[in-house]
Design a protein around this motif. Structure first.
Motif, PDB file in Angstrom:
ATOM      1  N   CYS A   2       0.819  -1.217   0.000  1.00 57.83           N
ATOM      2  CA  CYS A   2       0.000   0.000   0.000  1.00 57.83           C
ATOM      3  C   CYS A   2       0.851   1.264   0.000  1.00 57.83           C
ATOM      4  O   CYS A   2       0.650   2.166  -0.813  1.00 57.83           O
ATOM      5  CB  CYS A   2      -0.900   0.034   1.239  1.00 57.83           C
ATOM      6  SG  CYS A   2      -2.262  -1.105   1.171  1.00 57.83           S
ATOM      7  N   GLU A   3       1.766   1.325   0.966  1.00 57.07           N
ATOM      8  CA  GLU A   3       2.595   2.511   1.102  1.00 57.07           C
ATOM      9  C   GLU A   3       3.818   2.186   1.922  1.00 57.07           C
ATOM     10  O   GLU A   3       3.945   1.087   2.463  1.00 57.07           O
ATOM     11  CB  GLU A   3       1.821   3.663   1.766  1.00 57.07           C
ATOM     12  CG  GLU A   3       1.596   3.489   3.255  1.00 57.07           C
ATOM     13  CD  GLU A   3       0.247   2.917   3.589  1.00 57.07           C
ATOM     14  OE1 GLU A   3      -0.747   3.495   3.190  1.00 57.07           O
ATOM     15  OE2 GLU A   3       0.196   1.863   4.254  1.00 57.07           O
ATOM     16  N   ILE A   4       4.710   3.155   1.990  1.00 56.33           N
ATOM     17  CA  ILE A   4       5.935   3.022   2.780  1.00 56.33           C
ATOM     18  C   ILE A   4       5.894   4.092   3.857  1.00 56.33           C
ATOM     19  O   ILE A   4       5.723   5.282   3.558  1.00 56.33           O
ATOM     20  CB  ILE A   4       7.188   3.197   1.900  1.00 56.33           C
ATOM     21  CG1 ILE A   4       7.170   2.167   0.752  1.00 56.33           C
ATOM     22  CG2 ILE A   4       8.453   3.074   2.727  1.00 56.33           C
ATOM     23  CD1 ILE A   4       8.138   2.493  -0.362  1.00 56.33           C
ATOM     24  N   LEU A   5       6.019   3.678   5.103  1.00 56.60           N
ATOM     25  CA  LEU A   5       6.037   4.630   6.215  1.00 56.60           C
ATOM     26  C   LEU A   5       7.432   4.623   6.824  1.00 56.60           C
ATOM     27  O   LEU A   5       7.967   3.553   7.160  1.00 56.60           O
ATOM     28  CB  LEU A   5       4.995   4.247   7.263  1.00 56.60           C
ATOM     29  CG  LEU A   5       3.552   4.288   6.736  1.00 56.60           C
ATOM     30  CD1 LEU A   5       2.935   2.911   6.813  1.00 56.60           C
ATOM     31  CD2 LEU A   5       2.724   5.297   7.492  1.00 56.60           C
ATOM     32  N   VAL A   6       8.012   5.792   6.947  1.00 60.14           N
ATOM     33  CA  VAL A   6       9.392   5.916   7.403  1.00 60.14           C
ATOM     34  C   VAL A   6       9.413   6.583   8.772  1.00 60.14           C
ATOM     35  O   VAL A   6       8.898   7.695   8.933  1.00 60.14           O
ATOM     36  CB  VAL A   6      10.239   6.721   6.390  1.00 60.14           C
ATOM     37  CG1 VAL A   6      11.668   6.835   6.863  1.00 60.14           C
ATOM     38  CG2 VAL A   6      10.165   6.063   5.019  1.00 60.14           C
ATOM     39  N   ILE A   7      10.000   5.905   9.754  1.00 54.18           N
ATOM     40  CA  ILE A   7      10.120   6.486  11.091  1.00 54.18           C
ATOM     41  C   ILE A   7      11.380   7.338  11.151  1.00 54.18           C
ATOM     42  O   ILE A   7      12.492   6.842  10.976  1.00 54.18           O
ATOM     43  CB  ILE A   7      10.167   5.372  12.163  1.00 54.18           C
ATOM     44  CG1 ILE A   7       8.864   4.557  12.131  1.00 54.18           C
ATOM     45  CG2 ILE A   7      10.402   5.959  13.539  1.00 54.18           C
ATOM     46  CD1 ILE A   7       8.845   3.384  13.070  1.00 54.18           C
ATOM     47  N   GLY A   8      11.180   8.637  11.336  1.00 53.55           N
ATOM     48  CA  GLY A   8      12.316   9.546  11.421  1.00 53.55           C
ATOM     49  C   GLY A   8      12.877   9.955  10.083  1.00 53.55           C
ATOM     50  O   GLY A   8      14.021  10.398   9.995  1.00 53.55           O
ATOM     51  N   GLY A   9      12.105   9.820   9.005  1.00 55.28           N
ATOM     52  CA  GLY A   9      12.585  10.201   7.692  1.00 55.28           C
ATOM     53  C   GLY A   9      12.508  11.699   7.449  1.00 55.28           C
ATOM     54  O   GLY A   9      12.093  12.474   8.315  1.00 55.28           O
ATOM     55  N   THR A  10      12.904  12.110   6.250  1.00 56.36           N
ATOM     56  CA  THR A  10      12.894  13.532   5.898  1.00 56.36           C
ATOM     57  C   THR A  10      11.520  13.940   5.376  1.00 56.36           C
ATOM     58  O   THR A  10      10.823  13.138   4.745  1.00 56.36           O
ATOM     59  CB  THR A  10      13.950  13.816   4.813  1.00 56.36           C
ATOM     60  OG1 THR A  10      13.703  12.956   3.698  1.00 56.36           O
ATOM     61  CG2 THR A  10      15.340  13.548   5.351  1.00 56.36           C
ATOM     62  N   PRO A  11      11.093  15.191   5.611  1.00 52.35           N
ATOM     63  CA  PRO A  11       9.747  15.642   5.235  1.00 52.35           C
ATOM     64  C   PRO A  11       9.481  15.680   3.741  1.00 52.35           C
ATOM     65  O   PRO A  11       8.337  15.666   3.316  1.00 52.35           O
ATOM     66  CB  PRO A  11       9.682  17.060   5.828  1.00 52.35           C
ATOM     67  CG  PRO A  11      10.765  17.108   6.848  1.00 52.35           C
ATOM     68  CD  PRO A  11      11.841  16.215   6.350  1.00 52.35           C
TER      69      PRO A  11
END
Length: 590
Positions: free
Chosen positions: A359-368
């Motif tokens: 569905c999607e990729i969720l990044v913890i602490g990624g760039t905005p």
């Protein structure tokens, strides 16, 4: 087997498991991992040398034997022994091991399938004269191992039965512990076991088993010896099935555990499997594996589990149907060096169109400023809970950034097991760059709160009972590679506020408490980066929180006899623990 033979087997195993060319496998095993494999072989040989003395020291002493002898049971046991042209000395050894039992509430029912060896017949007659508890029936034809065993079952008068091969040996307290489990309500019982040499003088290669593990049983007969059950149960099943000869005991274990109301694991070696100098051909191995796959397929159909089993590398390989509505949200974490979009692209190449769409990729602490990768939206999240809350998929896939999978089918297999209603979550085993295990599932009830199983073992070497080659239940898997249904993740309070992998261990324990198991999927083995959370010990705050939440956690899949510091699944020969029989109850069985 010679040292050269073991190394060559490791090369062939690597070739099969990684699906790479023989030249590459040869280079990888002989040059890169030769030292680790050689170390594992030397350690195993050393353990075998110490196991025999450890086992003998753990045998009941005179006082314990007296107490066992004096105990009165409400149940009694019948051994079922099929014979055909068995060596007379082996038959006599088996009979002597029965006569040496500390508990006398037993009988032995032998059915001989028309042996042509006169010495075998003579020895059976001698055994019948030794004690009135030996019952011998000489058949007019050889009905095969299943048919001969069923004929022995017809002789049995006691309310519990145990299957026994004609050339193996029993420990003196075998009957006692089986009947002890029967007194506690178990109607299906199995124990740990080991092997013995041809003359029965040395014991080695101990198999210290897990408590009842349905998924592991579908992947192979880990129950094996000794297997006992109520006479009512085995007769309701109509005994063994000749169509599964070669793996008839595996088939019986599958069918019996389906109907059993209480399954007992006795964490003591009660049975010695004799290793004879007889050849076991490729065709024999294939026949046994095909019979095992047939038995597993029949169970899948009986229980409506929507899967099929086939023979792969001489063991059952189960493939479950994946629900059409499956959808996966990838949650990437541990981003020490920032978000690596190239890694995600390489990871998911060819995976987007697989059943169980991403569905999607969720990044913890990624760039905005993240946008999309491979037409998948990329979202930023503050922590695990925030990522799970934003996820649209019904499956959450937690991956540490930088890991590399060793097999192509990792995503499909994780989805397959995570969508089973009885499984809480699935995960991969984690190795370092030398393919030494960092964790192959977690075990609890150890001094450090949790310990990583198989840590330090090379995956191309002779790992403990080859447990890493098949799907196995465990207490928990690492958040480095874990998949779980979104609804379950929130129902179990996720990883809570833990800062380390103890959050994943706590999640696994909560799933167990709610009747859901956790499995390690061998196809999801992955290489972890240097920044992995697995490289550091659990922080004191996490340990304190864990011990408060789980002051005395129960461990079902890591033997009480194993060492409890490194997680290597090696026996702790320096300590003698008093194991307790574990009974798994099923109120709605049958």
């Amino acid at each position: 087997m010679s040292s050269i033979g073991r190394k060559w087997n490791a090369v062939k195993d690597a070739w099969k498991r990684d699906q790479v060319s023989g030249v590459y496998a040869l280079f990888k095993c002989r040059l890169l991992y030769h030292k680790d494999i050689k170390r594992m072989i030397a350690q195993r040989n050393d353990e075998n040398m110490h196991y025999d003395s450890w086992f003998r020291e753990n045998l009941p002493g005179a006082d314990e034997c007296h107490l066992q002898h004096e105990r009165v049971f409400h149940h009694s046991l019948s051994f079922l022994v099929p014979t055909y042209n068995t060596r007379p000395d082996l038959l006599r050894d088996l009979a002597n091991s029965m006569l040496d039992q500390t508990c006398e509430s037993w009988e032995a029912c032998f059915y001989d399938g028309a042996s042509t060896n006169e010495e075998t017949i003579r020895m059976l007659k001698e055994i019948a004269a030794l004690d009135e508890r030996f019952h011998i029936l000489f058949g007019k034809e050889n009905l095969g191992i299943s048919g001969n065993t069923n004929k022995a079952l017809a002789l049995a008068k006691n309310d519990y039965v145990a299957l026994c091969d004609h050339d193996d040996l029993l420990t003196p307290d075998c009957v006692y512990w089986i009947l002890d489990a029967a007194e506690r309500g178990a109607d299906f019982i199995y124990s740990d076991e080991d092997k013995t040499n041809e003359d029965g003088s040395i014991f080695f290669d101990e198999h210290l088993k897990a408590d009842f593990s349905p998924e592991a049983l579908r992947s192979g007969n880990y129950i094996c010896h000794i297997m006992a059950m109520s006479a009512e149960l085995i007769r309701a099943l109509e005994g063994l099935r000749s169509c599964c000869d070669g793996s008839q005991d595996h088939d019986l274990a599958l069918r019996a555990t389906e109907r059993a109301k209480a399954i007992a694991h006795i964490p003591r070696p009660l049975y010695h499997w004799r290793m004879l100098n007889t050849s076991f051909s490729h065709s024999s191995a294939e026949r046994c594996a095909l019979a095992a796959a047939r038995g597993v397929n029949d169970q899948l159909e009986r229980l409506g589990l929507h899967g099929k089993a086939e023979m792969l590398e001489f063991r059952p390989f189960v493939t479950y149907d994946i629900p059409e509505e499956s959808s996966v949200s990838l949650i990437v974490h541990s981003l020490d060096g920032g978000f690596d979009a190239g890694w995600v692209t390489r990871l998911l190449k060819g995976k987007i169109r697989e059943k169980g769409r991403m569905c999607e990729i969720l990044v913890i602490g990624g760039t905005p400023d993240m946008a999309e990768i491979m037409h998948l939206p990329v979202l930023q999240a503050l922590d695990f809970a925030d990522a799970a809350q934003k996820a649209h998929g019904n499956l959450l896939l937690f991956l540490e950034q930088g890991i590399r999978f060793c097999k192509k089918t990792w995503l499909e297999r994780l989805i397959m097991y995570s969508t089973r209603p009885w499984i809480g979550c699935s995960g991969g085993s984690i190795v370092d760059r030398k393919h030494n295990y960092l964790v192959c599932g977690y075990a609890v009830n150890v001094p450090a709160c949790a310990v990583a199983r198989m840590r330090g073992e090379n995956r191309f070497g002779p790992t403990y009972q080859l447990y890493d080659r098949s799907v196995r239940e465990c207490t928990a898997v690492s958040s480095v590679c874990m998949m779980i249904r979104k609804t379950l993740f929130f129902q179990m309070n996720g990883f809570e506020t833990y800062k380390s992998d103890l959050g994943a261990v706590a999640l696994g324990l909560r799933l167990l408490a709610h009747g859901r198991s956790t499995v390690v999927v061998p196809e999801a083995v992955c290489i972890a980066p240097d920044s992995s959370i697995l490289y550091s010990s659990f922080p004191p705050s996490d340990r304190k929180q864990f011990q408060h939440e789980f002051p005395n956690p129960t461990e079902h899949y890591y033997s009480v006899h194993f060492e409890r510091v490194n997680g290597s699944m090696r026996i702790d020969t320096e300590n003698h623990r008093n194991p307790v029989t574990v009974i798994t109850r099923y109120e709605d069985a049958g």
